[in-house]
Design a protein around this motif. Structure first.
Motif, PDB file in Angstrom:
ATOM      1  N   ALA A  91       0.846  -1.209   0.000  1.00 12.79           N
ATOM      2  CA  ALA A  91       0.000   0.000   0.000  1.00 12.79           C
ATOM      3  C   ALA A  91       0.875   1.249   0.000  1.00 12.79           C
ATOM      4  CB  ALA A  91      -0.930  -0.005   1.208  1.00 12.79           C
ATOM      5  N   GLY A  92       1.916   1.238   0.838  1.00  8.49           N
ATOM      6  CA  GLY A  92       2.852   2.370   0.900  1.00  8.49           C
ATOM      7  C   GLY A  92       3.529   2.605  -0.443  1.00  8.49           C
ATOM      8  N   ASP A  93       3.972   1.523  -1.077  1.00  6.21           N
ATOM      9  CA  ASP A  93       4.635   1.653  -2.387  1.00  6.21           C
ATOM     10  C   ASP A  93       3.686   2.256  -3.418  1.00  6.21           C
ATOM     11  OD1 ASP A  93       6.841   0.510  -1.257  1.00  6.21           O
ATOM     12  OD2 ASP A  93       6.507  -1.492  -2.111  1.00  6.21           O
ATOM     13  N   ILE A  94       2.447   1.786  -3.398  1.00  3.79           N
ATOM     14  CA  ILE A  94       1.447   2.308  -4.348  1.00  3.79           C
ATOM     15  C   ILE A  94       1.278   3.812  -4.148  1.00  3.79           C
ATOM     16  CG2 ILE A  94      -1.037   2.338  -4.905  1.00  3.79           C
ATOM     17  CD1 ILE A  94      -1.054  -0.713  -4.271  1.00  3.79           C
ATOM     18  N   LEU A  95       1.125   4.228  -2.878  1.00  7.65           N
ATOM     19  CA  LEU A  95       0.904   5.654  -2.578  1.00  7.65           C
ATOM     20  C   LEU A  95       2.125   6.485  -2.962  1.00  7.65           C
ATOM     21  CD1 LEU A  95      -0.879   5.129   0.849  1.00  7.65           C
ATOM     22  CD2 LEU A  95      -1.924   6.149  -1.200  1.00  7.65           C
ATOM     23  N   LEU A  96       3.330   5.981  -2.649  1.00  5.95           N
ATOM     24  CA  LEU A  96       4.555   6.738  -2.954  1.00  5.95           C
ATOM     25  C   LEU A  96       4.781   6.864  -4.456  1.00  5.95           C
ATOM     26  CD1 LEU A  96       6.870   5.334  -0.130  1.00  5.95           C
ATOM     27  CD2 LEU A  96       5.996   7.683  -0.336  1.00  5.95           C
ATOM     28  N   GLY A  99      -0.232   6.155  -6.753  1.00  2.00           N
ATOM     29  CA  GLY A  99      -1.466   5.389  -6.899  1.00  2.00           C
ATOM     30  C   GLY A  99      -2.467   5.664  -5.784  1.00  2.00           C
ATOM     31  N   LEU A 100      -3.618   4.972  -5.854  1.00  2.00           N
ATOM     32  CA  LEU A 100      -4.714   5.210  -4.912  1.00  2.00           C
ATOM     33  C   LEU A 100      -5.063   3.957  -4.094  1.00  2.00           C
ATOM     34  CD1 LEU A 100      -7.226   7.227  -7.156  1.00  2.00           C
ATOM     35  CD2 LEU A 100      -5.236   8.081  -5.872  1.00  2.00           C
ATOM     36  N   VAL A 101      -5.223   4.154  -2.789  1.00  2.39           N
ATOM     37  CA  VAL A 101      -5.572   3.057  -1.880  1.00  2.39           C
ATOM     38  C   VAL A 101      -6.750   3.478  -1.011  1.00  2.39           C
ATOM     39  CG1 VAL A 101      -4.769   1.580   0.016  1.00  2.39           C
ATOM     40  CG2 VAL A 101      -3.147   2.296  -1.778  1.00  2.39           C
ATOM     41  N   ALA A 102      -7.832   2.695  -1.019  1.00  4.56           N
ATOM     42  CA  ALA A 102      -8.966   2.976  -0.116  1.00  4.56           C
ATOM     43  C   ALA A 102      -8.697   2.289   1.214  1.00  4.56           C
ATOM     44  CB  ALA A 102     -10.270   2.482  -0.725  1.00  4.56           C
ATOM     45  N   PHE A 103      -9.068   2.953   2.308  1.00 12.73           N
ATOM     46  CA  PHE A 103      -8.701   2.444   3.641  1.00 12.73           C
ATOM     47  C   PHE A 103      -9.765   2.831   4.672  1.00 12.73           C
ATOM     48  CE2 PHE A 103      -7.378   6.506   5.607  1.00 12.73           C
ATOM     49  CZ  PHE A 103      -7.341   7.324   4.484  1.00 12.73           C
ATOM     50  N   PRO A 104      -9.825   2.052   5.772  1.00 14.05           N
ATOM     51  CA  PRO A 104     -10.826   2.354   6.802  1.00 14.05           C
ATOM     52  C   PRO A 104     -10.363   3.502   7.707  1.00 14.05           C
ATOM     53  CG  PRO A 104      -9.515   0.460   7.457  1.00 14.05           C
ATOM     54  CD  PRO A 104      -9.045   0.841   6.081  1.00 14.05           C
ATOM     55  N   PRO A 155     -12.255  20.676  -2.263  1.00 11.70           N
ATOM     56  CA  PRO A 155     -10.938  20.323  -1.730  1.00 11.70           C
ATOM     57  C   PRO A 155     -10.923  19.039  -0.899  1.00 11.70           C
ATOM     58  CG  PRO A 155     -11.904  22.157  -0.511  1.00 11.70           C
ATOM     59  CD  PRO A 155     -12.802  21.906  -1.668  1.00 11.70           C
ATOM     60  N   LEU A 156      -9.720  18.458  -0.782  1.00  9.90           N
ATOM     61  CA  LEU A 156      -9.536  17.189  -0.081  1.00  9.90           C
ATOM     62  C   LEU A 156      -8.995  17.417   1.326  1.00  9.90           C
ATOM     63  CD1 LEU A 156      -7.737  15.382  -3.056  1.00  9.90           C
ATOM     64  CD2 LEU A 156     -10.185  15.313  -2.475  1.00  9.90           C
ATOM     65  N   ILE A 157      -9.230  16.455   2.212  1.00 13.28           N
ATOM     66  CA  ILE A 157      -8.674  16.516   3.568  1.00 13.28           C
ATOM     67  C   ILE A 157      -7.329  15.787   3.561  1.00 13.28           C
ATOM     68  CG2 ILE A 157      -8.974  15.757   5.962  1.00 13.28           C
ATOM     69  CD1 ILE A 157     -12.023  16.001   5.526  1.00 13.28           C
ATOM     70  N   VAL A 158      -6.287  16.418   4.141  1.00 13.90           N
ATOM     71  CA  VAL A 158      -4.976  15.785   4.257  1.00 13.90           C
ATOM     72  C   VAL A 158      -4.927  15.024   5.587  1.00 13.90           C
ATOM     73  CG1 VAL A 158      -2.490  16.147   4.367  1.00 13.90           C
ATOM     74  CG2 VAL A 158      -3.911  17.624   2.903  1.00 13.90           C
ATOM     75  N   HIS A 159      -4.681  13.716   5.503  1.00 10.67           N
ATOM     76  CA  HIS A 159      -4.638  12.867   6.696  1.00 10.67           C
ATOM     77  C   HIS A 159      -3.187  12.678   7.141  1.00 10.67           C
ATOM     78  CE1 HIS A 159      -8.637  12.233   5.136  1.00 10.67           C
ATOM     79  NE2 HIS A 159      -8.975  11.509   6.185  1.00 10.67           N
ATOM     80  N   ILE A 160      -2.952  12.861   8.432  1.00  8.39           N
ATOM     81  CA  ILE A 160      -1.603  12.732   8.986  1.00  8.39           C
ATOM     82  C   ILE A 160      -1.622  11.709  10.127  1.00  8.39           C
ATOM     83  CG2 ILE A 160      -0.898  15.073   8.326  1.00  8.39           C
ATOM     84  CD1 ILE A 160      -1.462  15.971  11.211  1.00  8.39           C
ATOM     85  N   ALA A 161      -0.417  11.266  10.536  1.00  8.90           N
ATOM     86  CA  ALA A 161      -0.346  10.273  11.618  1.00  8.90           C
ATOM     87  C   ALA A 161       0.379  10.821  12.845  1.00  8.90           C
ATOM     88  CB  ALA A 161       0.331   8.995  11.125  1.00  8.90           C
ATOM     89  N   MET A 220      -0.911   3.065   7.304  1.00  2.00           N
ATOM     90  CA  MET A 220      -0.890   3.347   5.875  1.00  2.00           C
ATOM     91  C   MET A 220      -0.381   4.760   5.586  1.00  2.00           C
ATOM     92  SD  MET A 220      -3.901   3.690   3.147  1.00  2.00           S
ATOM     93  CE  MET A 220      -3.835   5.432   3.507  1.00  2.00           C
ATOM     94  N   ILE A 221      -0.793   5.722   6.406  1.00  2.00           N
ATOM     95  CA  ILE A 221      -0.334   7.099   6.215  1.00  2.00           C
ATOM     96  C   ILE A 221       1.190   7.147   6.351  1.00  2.00           C
ATOM     97  CG2 ILE A 221      -0.352   9.438   7.203  1.00  2.00           C
ATOM     98  CD1 ILE A 221      -3.329   8.734   8.102  1.00  2.00           C
ATOM     99  N   ARG A 222       1.718   6.480   7.377  1.00  2.00           N
ATOM    100  CA  ARG A 222       3.181   6.459   7.567  1.00  2.00           C
ATOM    101  C   ARG A 222       3.863   5.784   6.386  1.00  2.00           C
ATOM    102  NH1 ARG A 222       1.812   4.980  13.193  1.00  2.00           N
ATOM    103  NH2 ARG A 222       1.799   6.971  14.316  1.00  2.00           N
ATOM    104  N   ALA A 223       3.332   4.632   5.963  1.00  2.00           N
ATOM    105  CA  ALA A 223       3.952   3.896   4.851  1.00  2.00           C
ATOM    106  C   ALA A 223       3.896   4.702   3.558  1.00  2.00           C
ATOM    107  CB  ALA A 223       3.241   2.553   4.665  1.00  2.00           C
ATOM    108  N   GLY A 224       2.906   5.563   3.448  1.00  4.39           N
ATOM    109  CA  GLY A 224       2.706   6.308   2.199  1.00  4.39           C
ATOM    110  C   GLY A 224       3.336   7.692   2.199  1.00  4.39           C
TER     111      GLY A 224
END
Ligand code: TXA
Ligand code: MG
Length: 348
Positions: free
Chosen positions: A20-25, A28-33, A64-70, A132-136
């Motif tokens: 998932a992290g590789d896809i995001l970096l 690409g797009l990943v849907a997540f809970p 606009p989109l929300i930026v998610h952080i960890a 996922m946020i950290r991996a991405g």
């Protein structure tokens, strides 16, 4: 495109999470809970990834989109300054179902914020989301993972129904716990302003911030009043069949929905009814679904979008719903329900 389905209902799968992290970096797009609804994630600092999000959802690009952080430190790196209110709110409610609006710096591309000079930021309370946020890369733009205009997804199956074949991966973390999107609080206003009601309600925000007001644009049906959050102006969350809310004393509501249903059925229509555990038995016609119990309002928010989708699948011609002005989350629940109904409310 073949969408990878990653089952993490039993816990985080390290290998798939790295994928998932590789896809995001790589854009690409990943849907997540998350704890509110499922999100459709892409790298928030990559303009091209944001454009892909809009395309997959069929979403207007001025929304606009929300930026998610960890971690909290991540916030400092994408805004011009961090007011004390932001720190206090983060201490009180992060990780959790609250999004803050702050002034953005140049690291956030205009395509992520729909061209605005401000940015929405949230730290979700979900282990899979955080990993996922950290991996991405630490900054994940994520709208709700539905096709624009459909009810937001509260299970991975809802995401699949809308986006299978259009995104790289769907992570299944089981059903969400809250079911309506995060509260949005705008800290760029002189008096902090709620742009979207959610689980974190006015009272909770006032305990931390003192004075807080509700965006006046949310109250009015008048086209001259515009909500400040661009997304709040659209007819979101719409089920396929027209939905009408009946509001008033409980016994009168039941009586009205019963007679509306009888009339519609007599004319050959298929009727869906949104009731509660307390009222469901009072209806003897129509397809009756209980949304939850009035004694535990989270059960109502949790099932709201799912029930709208269920009635889509059942192919009903109309839906009648009771109103759910519950004490803590009533504002958030009714905000979504009224939008789903396109403001069709009968007062009895
Ligand atoms: O609970 C949530 O917030 C979910 C999960 C996935 O985290 N996300 C979500 O995103 O609801 P979305 O894109 O469906 O809704 C974002 C809302 C829209 O109404 C948008 O207009 C508003 O936030 N918004 C985003 N950035 C904004 C900004 N800079 N100023 C005003 N409103 C903003
Ligand atoms: Mg949405």
């Amino acid at each position: 495109m073949k969408t990878i389905y990653a089952d993490m209902t039993a816990g985080i799968d390290r290998k798939l999470m790295q994928k998932a992290g590789d896809i995001l970096l790589s854009g690409g797009l990943v849907a997540f809970p998350t704890e509110t609804v499922y999100g459709l994630g892409g790298n928030a600092l990559d303009a091209e990834a944001s454009r892909k999000i809009y395309a997959a959802k069929g979403r207007p690009s001025d929304n606009p989109l929300i930026v998610h952080i960890a971690e909290f430190d991540a916030l400092e790196r994408i805004v011009t300054d961090v007011p004390q209110e932001a720190k206090d709110l983060a201490d009180a409610f992060w990780p959790g179902p609250m999004t803050m609006i702050l002034n953005k710096n140049d690291r956030v591309p205009a395509s992520t914020t729909g061209g605005l000079g401000t940015v929405a930021i949230r730290m979700p309370d979900n282990e899979i989301a955080a990993a996922m946020i950290r991996a991405g890369g630490g900054y994940i733009a994520a709208p709700s993972a539905n096709t624009s205009g459909r009810p937001s997804p509260t299970t991975a199956q809802h995401v699949k129904d809308d986006l299978d074949g259009k995104i790289d991966m769907i992570i299944d973390g089981g059903p969400v716990g809250i079911g309506v999107e995060s509260t949005i609080i705008d800290l760029t206003e002189k008096i902090p302003m709620i742009l979207r009601p959610g689980y974190i309600n006015m009272e909770m925000l006032r305990d931390v911030l003192g004075e807080v007001r509700m965006d006046p644009g949310l109250h009015f049906n008048d086209p001259n009043f515009h909500p400040k959050a661009p997304g709040m102006k659209y007819r979101h969350y719409a089920p396929k069949a027209p939905l009408t809310i009946v509001e008033g004393p409980q016994d009168r509501v039941v009586e009205e929905i019963r007679s509306l249903t009888a009339r519609k059925e007599a004319a050959g229509g298929k009727v869906g009814i949104i009731a509660t555990d307390e009222s469901a038995a009072a209806y003897d016609r129509g397809i009756v679904k209980s949304i939850g119990t009035r004694t535990e309002e989270i059960t109502i928010s949790m099932h709201l979008y799912g029930i709208l989708r269920d009635f889509d699948d059942l192919g009903v011609d109309v839906i009648y719903s009771e109103a759910f002005d519950t004490p803590r989350m009533g504002q958030a629940i009714m905000n979504r329900l009224i939008k789903a109904a396109g403001h069709q409310v009968i007062k009895v």
